[in-house]
Design an enzyme around this catalytic site. Structure first.
Site, PDB file in Angstrom:
ATOM      1  N   LYS A   1      27.679  36.364  45.504  1.00 17.62           N
ATOM      2  CA  LYS A   1      28.708  35.940  44.984  1.00 17.62           C
ATOM      3  C   LYS A   1      28.419  34.416  45.630  1.00 17.62           C
ATOM      4  O   LYS A   1      27.721  34.129  45.961  1.00 17.62           O
ATOM      5  CB  LYS A   1      30.500  35.806  44.771  1.00 17.62           C
ATOM      6  CG  LYS A   1      30.416  37.184  43.937  1.00 17.62           C
ATOM      7  CD  LYS A   1      30.472  37.270  42.291  1.00 17.62           C
ATOM      8  CE  LYS A   1      30.414  38.744  42.441  1.00 17.62           C
ATOM      9  NZ  LYS A   1      31.458  39.692  41.703  1.00 17.62           N
TER      10      LYS A   1
HETATM   11  C1  LIG Z   1      32.408  40.706  41.408  1.00 15.51           C
HETATM   12  C2  LIG Z   1      32.905  40.663  40.286  1.00 15.51           C
HETATM   13  C3  LIG Z   1      33.776  41.396  40.354  1.00 15.51           C
HETATM   14  C4  LIG Z   1      34.511  42.536  41.940  1.00 15.51           C
HETATM   15  O1  LIG Z   1      34.403  41.459  42.835  1.00 15.51           O
HETATM   16  P1  LIG Z   1      34.719  42.652  44.205  1.00 15.51           P
HETATM   17  O2  LIG Z   1      34.744  41.176  45.026  1.00 15.51           O
HETATM   18  O3  LIG Z   1      33.357  42.752  44.148  1.00 15.51           O
HETATM   19  O4  LIG Z   1      35.778  43.045  43.976  1.00 15.51           O
HETATM   20  C5  LIG Z   1      35.246  41.360  39.555  1.00 15.51           C
HETATM   21  N1  LIG Z   1      35.020  40.701  38.181  1.00 15.51           N
HETATM   22  C6  LIG Z   1      34.017  40.023  37.769  1.00 15.51           C
HETATM   23  C7  LIG Z   1      33.350  39.356  36.606  1.00 15.51           C
HETATM   24  C8  LIG Z   1      32.663  39.971  38.923  1.00 15.51           C
HETATM   25  O5  LIG Z   1      31.166  39.316  38.541  1.00 15.51           O
END
Ligand SMILES: *Cc1c(COP(=O)(O)O)cnc(C)c1O
Length: 374
Positions: free
Chosen positions: A179
């Site tokens: 992210k």
């Molecule tokens: C990456 C992601 C998640 C999960 O995030 P984590 O912090 O890895 O648990 C959930 N929803 C979306 C849309 C994502 O892209």
């Protein structure tokens, strides 16, 4: 090989945990609180509650929204699988609706899927592109349904001039390295509802009545109580110390990402067999990913394009997944038909975009993409 993504981490981020580690207070404590306060202020929310990931954030959001056994929650299948999984953790049923060409939930299809069992809509801001929050809020109000936002990808994105995280009562963020800012792993829930904030803080820490920190700093003996079934979903102070530094850089990171995205728009915009992720009026994207969709008249297939890029030393990834076609969802989704989501997922790719990307690197990616169509 030019990578698809790279976290933006500096010497400053690396040094941040140093003092935390030597202080002896390494799990949830003062740094988590500081990160929460800074994050709430940044997005313009009253409260922010840090947790171990966006997945655990979503699980807790379901619980405080009152989602439980047998309830239905409408969400896109075309998302990272954690979106739908979080609904199942609450013993509820994910009901998949279609997405539009911006990869975000299609409001007409979502509306069609509302039943008397619908408890919430889980709205994803896919690849950092804000979904139409106002329209969904109206839909939710009209049907007495709760709106929960999966803003895993959307930290720093904005909708109608306000940052994502400030519009509704439960907004969940991710700090996974894929992210825009990272704490290794980590998550955050923002809310304007003090009751939600209080319960989220309790649920992330085993359902306990007082925090470790309150107990340690009290001037008399306090015995804790366990008020309800809780979890260990804490963020550590080691992680939060990095998060504080990352958040300070977020606007700069987004500016760089947007400059790169804008150049992709300019340099690939004339290829009429591609759909580029261009933000709609009123929406400001952090461009967490840059997805391109290959229309039917595209001279090469998705897989051919990926292979050609690979041969040229440019990483790419398949587009956003669909949950309903995964083995983990097969039994639940026997009758699910989502042709638009499947087409988008099967004919799109993500191309390299990261804040440190140089102009030469981007030129090379653009050149490689263009020559793949020759
Ligand atoms: C990456 C992601 C998640 C999960 O995030 P984590 O912090 O890895 O648990 C959930 N929803 C979306 C849309 C994502 O892209």
């Amino acid at each position: 090989m030019i990578p698809i993504a790279k976290p933006y981490l500096t010497e400053e981020d690396a040094n941040a945990p140093h003092d935390v580690i030597l202080s002896g207070w390494v799990t949830q404590g003062p740094k988590v609180q500081e990160f929460e306060e800074n994050f709430a202020e940044y997005v313009g929310a009253k409260h922010a509650v840090a947790v171990s990931s966006c997945t655990t954030a979503l699980h807790l959001a379901m619980l405080v929204a009152g989602v439980g056994e047998g309830d239905e929650v409408i969400c896109p299948s075309m998302s990272y699988i954690a979106t739908a999984n979080s609904i199942r953790y609450a013993n509820a049923i994910p009901v998949f609706a279609e997405v539009g060409d911006d990869y975000n939930l299609d409001i007409d299809d979502a509306q069609k899927k509302i039943t008397s069992k619908t408890k919430a809509i889980l709205l994803v801001h896919q690849i950092g592109m804000p979904a139409d929050i106002d329209a969904f809020r109206q839909l939710c109000e009209a049907h007495n349904v709760i709106l929960i936002e999966d803003a895993a990808c959307a930290v720093g994105s904005a909708y109608n001039g306000q940052k994502i995280g400030s519009h509704s009562e439960l907004v969940c963020f991710s700090f996974h390295p894929r992210k825009v800012i990272t704490t290794g792993d980590g998550g955050m829930i923002t809310t304007s509802n003090p009751k939600f904030a209080e319960r989220l803080k309790r649920l992330r820490q085993h359902g306990v009545s007082v925090t470790d920190r309150a107990r340690h700093s009290a001037d008399k003996i306090i015995f804790e109580e366990y008020l309800e079934l809780g979890y260990n979903y804490r963020m550590t102070d080691i992680q939060a110390s990095v998060g504080i530094k990352q958040l300070e850089k977020l606007d700069k990171i987004i500016e760089k990402r947007r400059t790169i995205a804008l150049r992709y728009h300019q340099e690939l915009g004339d290829l009429d067999f591609l759909c580029l992720p261009v933000a709609k009026e009123g929406s400001f994207s952090n461009y967490q990913s840059y997805s391109i969709y290959l229309k039917e008249n595209c001279p090469v297939s998705r897989d051919e394009l990926m292979q050609k890029l690979f041969d040229a030393g440019v990483s790419s990834r398949r587009g956003i997944m669909t949950a309903h076609r995964e083995l983990a969802y097969r039994d639940l989704c026997k009758d699910v038909s989502l042709p638009v989501s499947e087409d988008l997922a099967d004919n799109s790719i993500l191309i390299p975009l990261f804040a440190q990307m140089t102009e030469e690197e981007q030129n090379y990616v653009i050149k490689s993409i263009r020559s793949a169509f020759k």
